[in-house]
Design a protein around this motif. Structure first.
Motif, mmCIF file in Angstrom:
data_model
loop_
_atom_site.group_PDB
_atom_site.id
_atom_site.type_symbol
_atom_site.label_atom_id
_atom_site.label_comp_id
_atom_site.label_asym_id
_atom_site.label_seq_id
_atom_site.Cartn_x
_atom_site.Cartn_y
_atom_site.Cartn_z
ATOM 1 N N SER A 131 0.871 -1.167 0.000
ATOM 2 C CA SER A 131 0.000 0.000 0.000
ATOM 3 C C SER A 131 0.913 1.224 0.000
ATOM 4 C CB SER A 131 -0.936 -0.044 1.201
ATOM 5 O OG SER A 131 -1.879 1.010 1.148
ATOM 6 N N ALA A 132 0.553 2.281 0.680
ATOM 7 C CA ALA A 132 1.382 3.496 0.672
ATOM 8 C C ALA A 132 1.012 4.364 1.852
ATOM 9 C CB ALA A 132 1.168 4.278 -0.631
ATOM 10 N N ILE A 133 1.902 5.272 2.191
ATOM 11 C CA ILE A 133 1.608 6.229 3.245
ATOM 12 C C ILE A 133 0.443 7.126 2.821
ATOM 13 C CG2 ILE A 133 3.100 8.188 2.591
ATOM 14 C CD1 ILE A 133 2.695 6.509 6.099
ATOM 15 N N TYR A 138 -3.400 11.611 4.571
ATOM 16 C CA TYR A 138 -4.031 12.750 3.879
ATOM 17 C C TYR A 138 -5.428 13.062 4.420
ATOM 18 C CZ TYR A 138 -0.298 12.964 0.455
ATOM 19 O OH TYR A 138 0.924 13.117 -0.145
ATOM 20 N N GLY A 139 -5.811 14.329 4.215
ATOM 21 C CA GLY A 139 -7.176 14.741 4.540
ATOM 22 C C GLY A 139 -7.448 14.978 6.007
ATOM 23 N N HIS A 140 -6.387 15.071 6.829
ATOM 24 C CA HIS A 140 -6.543 15.308 8.262
ATOM 25 C C HIS A 140 -6.183 16.757 8.604
ATOM 26 C CE1 HIS A 140 -6.943 11.001 8.899
ATOM 27 N NE2 HIS A 140 -5.834 10.810 8.207
ATOM 28 N N PRO A 141 -6.728 17.277 9.701
ATOM 29 C CA PRO A 141 -6.240 18.576 10.179
ATOM 30 C C PRO A 141 -4.763 18.439 10.559
ATOM 31 C CG PRO A 141 -8.215 17.867 11.377
ATOM 32 C CD PRO A 141 -7.757 16.714 10.564
ATOM 33 N N GLU A 149 -0.635 3.173 12.237
ATOM 34 C CA GLU A 149 -1.444 2.280 11.393
ATOM 35 C C GLU A 149 -2.941 2.366 11.670
ATOM 36 O OE1 GLU A 149 2.731 0.730 11.461
ATOM 37 O OE2 GLU A 149 1.345 1.473 12.990
ATOM 38 N N THR A 150 -3.335 3.023 12.774
ATOM 39 C CA THR A 150 -4.769 3.191 13.034
ATOM 40 C C THR A 150 -5.358 4.326 12.205
ATOM 41 O OG1 THR A 150 -4.414 4.729 14.878
ATOM 42 C CG2 THR A 150 -4.483 2.374 15.420
ATOM 43 N N ASN A 151 -4.490 5.162 11.627
ATOM 44 C CA ASN A 151 -4.957 6.293 10.808
ATOM 45 C C ASN A 151 -5.223 5.853 9.370
ATOM 46 O OD1 ASN A 151 -2.600 7.960 12.710
ATOM 47 N ND2 ASN A 151 -4.722 8.628 12.730
ATOM 48 N N TRP A 152 -6.288 6.403 8.813
ATOM 49 C CA TRP A 152 -6.599 6.210 7.397
ATOM 50 C C TRP A 152 -6.785 7.580 6.758
ATOM 51 C CZ3 TRP A 152 -6.853 1.857 4.394
ATOM 52 C CH2 TRP A 152 -6.789 0.630 5.068
ATOM 53 N N THR A 153 -6.346 7.707 5.516
ATOM 54 C CA THR A 153 -6.592 8.950 4.784
ATOM 55 C C THR A 153 -8.086 9.240 4.769
ATOM 56 O OG1 THR A 153 -4.614 9.003 3.416
ATOM 57 C CG2 THR A 153 -6.618 9.855 2.407
ATOM 58 N N GLY A 157 -11.726 14.596 2.996
ATOM 59 C CA GLY A 157 -10.786 15.715 2.955
ATOM 60 C C GLY A 157 -10.236 15.893 1.557
ATOM 61 N N LYS A 158 -9.213 16.737 1.417
ATOM 62 C CA LYS A 158 -8.680 17.030 0.079
ATOM 63 C C LYS A 158 -7.523 16.095 -0.276
ATOM 64 C CE LYS A 158 -10.120 21.848 -0.185
ATOM 65 N NZ LYS A 158 -9.703 23.247 -0.313
ATOM 66 N N ALA A 159 -7.812 14.816 -0.390
ATOM 67 C CA ALA A 159 -6.770 13.856 -0.766
ATOM 68 C C ALA A 159 -6.624 13.845 -2.288
ATOM 69 C CB ALA A 159 -7.132 12.468 -0.270
ATOM 70 N N PRO A 160 -5.383 13.898 -2.814
ATOM 71 C CA PRO A 160 -5.187 13.804 -4.261
ATOM 72 C C PRO A 160 -5.660 12.447 -4.789
ATOM 73 C CG PRO A 160 -3.178 14.552 -3.133
ATOM 74 C CD PRO A 160 -4.119 14.078 -2.080
ATOM 75 N N ALA A 161 -5.933 12.388 -6.096
ATOM 76 C CA ALA A 161 -6.526 11.185 -6.696
ATOM 77 C C ALA A 161 -5.662 9.937 -6.502
ATOM 78 C CB ALA A 161 -6.774 11.429 -8.179
ATOM 79 N N TYR A 162 -4.345 10.069 -6.660
ATOM 80 C CA TYR A 162 -3.479 8.891 -6.522
ATOM 81 C C TYR A 162 -3.550 8.347 -5.095
ATOM 82 C CZ TYR A 162 0.642 5.880 -6.574
ATOM 83 O OH TYR A 162 1.485 4.791 -6.463
#
Length: 348
Positions: A131-133, A138-141, A149-153, A157-162
């Motif tokens: 997977s990837a970081i 992304y998309g967090h304050p 590892e408990t965090n997910w994008t 929020g404004k996560a880029p498409a990739y």
């Protein structure tokens, strides 16, 4: 596990021409496994063998190449047949001029599900997903505490498409395992920016950062913060996640340590490479300058949301559960630079 025991096991590595995949193949061969790898076209087999040779591999009789594409069902059932493990490293390449983000999201998600379905049906024990970081941070304050590892994008929020594609592909993988995996095990590795020894002219996008610094193409350093990790350690983490009982059902961030600002990367090159780093610029570029440049350069525009943000992550989980021990950021940076110079890739 002994090399003799490994020699009776076959591991499939998807996307064998990729930077991480080649290093995974090298380490699998070194550990004595039988290895299969897929390429979209077998025309690239000689190129991959040349990279493996550069990496010191002489075990080519235990490596076979197979033509397969993530966008088609066939021949994945044959490719995974009799494999004990699968390292699913292949990923659709980022599209620069896409009309809709689904052009990146759908192939990534469908490709993962194809490999998982074929692996389950073939009786594979465990799949390790690269997977990837981008599926984490992304998309967090803004935050200063390290992401884990408990965090997910956050897709709202404004996560880029990739990064969205990597997030949705990994989430689809975990959902598949839960609903219809029928005993198939899954682990995921989420690397930060991957550096380390380049083995040939085809290398990952992240290597361009070091190349652009060394060639003077970067007039200075944007105020961007990132974690870095050596590709050899990313490959090592894949192998640990493949066999370690504690890795079943877990995701692992791969980072060398604390995140650093790009200007610190420039300073590492300057401090250690002498005349070879004469074109490296250690000036930090003002954010206002980049905002102006972003009006005409889409690449610069993609950096704007990251300016000044701390993107710190932790690999404490991989270190604790899998006894993983990564090289330092400095070692990863210098190994990248030295390989680019040794293979005369700076003038290409």
């Amino acid at each position: 596990m002994t090399t003799k025991a490994n020699s009776e096991k076959t591991v499939l590595v998807t996307g064998g021409s990729g930077f991480i995949a080649v290093h995974c193949i090298l380490q699998l061969l070194q550990a004595g496994y039988q290895v299969r790898t897929t390429l979209r076209s077998l025309n690239r087999e000689a190129e991959v063998r040349a990279m493996l040779n550069e990496g010191g591999s002489k075990a080519s009789q235990r490596l076979t190449f197979h033509e397969a594409d993530l966008s088609a069902d066939a021949p994945w059932d044959q490719v995974v047949n009799n494999c004990t493990y699968v390292l699913h490293v292949a990923s659709p390449t980022p599209i620069r001029n896409y009309k809709h983000e689904d052009e990146m999201i759908n192939p990534a998600r469908e490709g993962v599900l194809r490999v998982l379905r074929a692996s389950r049906d073939a009786g594979v024990k465990r799949v390790v997903l690269t997977s990837a970081i981008g599926a984490v941070v992304y998309g967090h304050p803004p935050q200063t505490a390290p992401y884990d590892e408990t965090n997910w994008t956050n897709l709202a929020g404004k996560a880029p498409a990739y990064q969205k594609s990597k997030t949705l592909a990994e989430q689809a993988a975990w959902a598949f395992i839960e609903r219809e995996g029928r005993g198939l095990e899954l682990s995921a590795v989420n690397p930060v920016t991957v550096l380390g020894p380049v083995l040939g002219p085809d290398y990952s996008h992240s290597i361009h950062l070091i190349k652009n610094l060394l060639t003077g193409k970067m007039p200075g350093c944007p105020k961007i913060n990132s974690g870095f990790v050596d590709v050899r350690d990313v490959a090592d983490l894949h192998l640990r996640a493949m066999t370690h009982p504690a890795a079943k059902g877990e995701r692992f961030i791969a980072t060398a340590g604390e995140s650093v600002w790009l200007v610190e990367i420039a300073r590492i090159l300057k401090a250690h490479l002498g005349q070879d780093a004469s074109k490296v610029n250690t000036r930090e570029l003002p954010n206002a300058l980049l905002r102006i440049a972003a009006l005409r350069d889409p690449m610069v525009k993609s950096m704007i949301p990251l300016l000044g943000r701390v993107m710190n992550t932790t690999s404490a989980k991989a270190i604790r559960l899998l006894d993983w021990s990564p090289r330092s950021t400095e070692e990863a940076v210098l190994a990248t630079a030295e390989s680019l110079m040794r293979l005369h890739l700076l003038d290409q």
